[in-house]
Enzyme design. Structure first.
Site, PDB file in Angstrom:
ATOM      1  N   ASP A 150       0.827  -1.219   0.000  1.00  0.00           N
ATOM      2  CA  ASP A 150       0.000   0.000   0.000  1.00  0.00           C
ATOM      3  C   ASP A 150       0.856   1.262   0.000  1.00  0.00           C
ATOM      4  O   ASP A 150       1.961   1.266   0.537  1.00  0.00           O
ATOM      5  CB  ASP A 150      -0.923  -0.028   1.237  1.00  0.00           C
ATOM      6  CG  ASP A 150      -2.083   0.942   1.105  1.00  0.00           C
ATOM      7  OD1 ASP A 150      -2.376   1.392  -0.020  1.00  0.00           O
ATOM      8  OD2 ASP A 150      -2.702   1.262   2.144  1.00  0.00           O
ATOM      9  N   ASN A 156     -11.074  -2.366  -5.185  1.00  0.00           N
ATOM     10  CA  ASN A 156     -10.307  -1.492  -6.076  1.00  0.00           C
ATOM     11  C   ASN A 156     -10.994  -1.284  -7.432  1.00  0.00           C
ATOM     12  O   ASN A 156     -10.665  -0.348  -8.160  1.00  0.00           O
ATOM     13  CB  ASN A 156      -8.883  -2.024  -6.297  1.00  0.00           C
ATOM     14  CG  ASN A 156      -7.989  -1.890  -5.076  1.00  0.00           C
ATOM     15  OD1 ASN A 156      -7.114  -2.719  -4.827  1.00  0.00           O
ATOM     16  ND2 ASN A 156      -8.189  -0.846  -4.290  1.00  0.00           N
TER      17      ASN A 156
HETATM   18  C1  IPE Z   1      -5.567  -2.688  -0.141  1.00  0.00           C
HETATM   19  O1  IPE Z   1      -5.165  -1.375  -0.351  1.00  0.00           O
HETATM   20  C2  IPE Z   1      -5.576  -3.432  -1.426  1.00  0.00           C
HETATM   21  C3  IPE Z   1      -4.283  -3.636  -2.062  1.00  0.00           C
HETATM   22  C4  IPE Z   1      -3.116  -3.352  -1.548  1.00  0.00           C
HETATM   23  C5  IPE Z   1      -4.338  -4.241  -3.345  1.00  0.00           C
HETATM   24  P1  IPE Z   1      -6.226  -0.193  -0.507  1.00  0.00           P
HETATM   25  O2  IPE Z   1      -5.440   1.061  -0.618  1.00  0.00           O
HETATM   26  O3  IPE Z   1      -7.177  -0.499  -1.585  1.00  0.00           O
HETATM   27  O4  IPE Z   1      -6.988  -0.278   0.885  1.00  0.00           O
HETATM   28  P2  IPE Z   1      -7.822   0.831   1.674  1.00  0.00           P
HETATM   29  O5  IPE Z   1      -8.823   1.379   0.734  1.00  0.00           O
HETATM   30  O6  IPE Z   1      -6.839   1.879   2.108  1.00  0.00           O
HETATM   31  O7  IPE Z   1      -8.395   0.103   2.839  1.00  0.00           O
HETATM   32  C1  IPE Z   2      -1.551   0.233  -3.365  1.00  0.00           C
HETATM   33  O1  IPE Z   2      -1.354   1.604  -3.401  1.00  0.00           O
HETATM   34  C2  IPE Z   2      -1.804  -0.373  -4.724  1.00  0.00           C
HETATM   35  C3  IPE Z   2      -3.206  -0.796  -4.948  1.00  0.00           C
HETATM   36  C4  IPE Z   2      -4.169  -0.748  -4.060  1.00  0.00           C
HETATM   37  C5  IPE Z   2      -3.516  -1.304  -6.257  1.00  0.00           C
HETATM   38  P1  IPE Z   2      -2.573   2.616  -3.420  1.00  0.00           P
HETATM   39  O2  IPE Z   2      -2.953   2.857  -4.847  1.00  0.00           O
HETATM   40  O3  IPE Z   2      -3.655   2.166  -2.539  1.00  0.00           O
HETATM   41  O4  IPE Z   2      -1.893   3.936  -2.837  1.00  0.00           O
HETATM   42  P2  IPE Z   2      -2.470   4.903  -1.722  1.00  0.00           P
HETATM   43  O5  IPE Z   2      -2.903   4.059  -0.577  1.00  0.00           O
HETATM   44  O6  IPE Z   2      -3.604   5.641  -2.339  1.00  0.00           O
HETATM   45  O7  IPE Z   2      -1.327   5.794  -1.366  1.00  0.00           O
HETATM   46 MG    MG Z   3      -4.052   2.394  -0.576  1.00  0.00          MG
END
Ligand code: IPE
Ligand code: IPE
Ligand code: MG
Length: 249
Positions: free
Chosen positions: A20, A68
């Protein structure tokens, strides 16, 4: 050097990672979110290499959650393209390092090109033995559990199993993760302290490790730091500390 501190005899068999922070990393640099995702690939490579080097046998990476799909379409498309490109490019490295690729999640919901590349890579690497790399794609734990419940109900209706036969082992066998042991360690980057619908059943007794590092900055030493931290913990599984000491004597 955290690597030298690792006790080779108690390396976790399975490490799961919630990757993340790509979006925030990009924002800090004044770039768009996809720039962050692209730069997350290096962290994936480092994590896989780091795990293989110390003898971890399974690594599950949360790459795309069911939730997502609600992101902006451009970001979803960019992520899917990145996925196809990366899988294609990394097959060679997986072969050289004797790592097999696996996937959990609602794979049929992926764009067809993505699904095809994924299946090709899974097939091609299937006899590799050193480590299993499991990608969680279009995955959520509630989705997986609901599916398992539905499949069990159907098998009861069709008299393939008796309801009295339901136990933990049987339930496990209906999950996407049936072929793999449960993770002993779950790492989440980016300072968020939540599970976000990942492996809820499977992490019942996992050790949780959170780091402030954003995913694109995550390197081998960060992985080793998590392992060292894990190894300092006492995993009691409901017992008392004294009982554990006695068991070791
Ligand atoms: C969790 O991250 C899913 C992945 C790392 C693929 P998100 O960024 O989607 O999670 P939330 O929305 O912060 O809980
Ligand atoms: C994790 O990074 C990757 C996926 C969830 C696909 P994020 O895209 O959630 O990045 P942040 O949490 O918005 O910084
Ligand atoms: Mg994230």
């Amino acid at each position: 050097m955290f690597k030298t501190e690792i006790d080779k005899n108690s390396v976790p068999n399975h490490v799961a990672v919630i990757m993340d922070g790509n979006g925030r990393w990009a924002k800090q640099k004044g770039k768009n979110r996809l720039f962050g995702h692209h730069n997350g690939v290096k962290a994936v490579r480092e994590t896989i290499e780091a795990a293989a080097e110390i003898g971890v046998k399974h690594v599950t990476l949360y790459a795309f959650s069911t939730e997502n799909w609600t992101r902006p379409v451009d970001e979803i498309n960019g992520l899917m393209e990145l996925l196809v490109f990366t899988i294609n490019k990394e097959i060679k490295t997986l072969m050289e390092n004797d790592i097999s690729l696996h996937a959990i999640g609602d794979l049929k919901s992926l764009p067809s090109a993505c699904y095809r590349e994924l299946m090709k890579a899974i097939e091609k690497t299937s006899s590799n033995k050193r480590m299993k790399l499991i990608l969680a794609l279009s995955y959520s734990s509630k989705w997986e559990i609901m599916n398992a419940v539905r499949a069990i109900s159907k098998d009861i209706e069709e008299k393939k199993i008796a309801s009295a036969a339901i136990n933990e082992e049987l339930f496990n066998s209906y999950l996407n993760t049936a072929p793999y042991p449960n993770p002993e360690l779950l790492i989440r980057t980016s300072g968020e302290h939540r599970i976000s619908n990942f492996l809820l059943w499977q992490i019942a007794y996992a050790e949780l490790y959170f780091t402030e590092k954003l995913w694109p900055d995550f390197r081998k030493e960060d992985f080793y730091e998590a392992i060292v931290d894990y190894q300092k913990r006492e995993r009691r599984f409901g017992k008392t500390s004294e009982q554990l000491t006695k068991m070791l004597q």
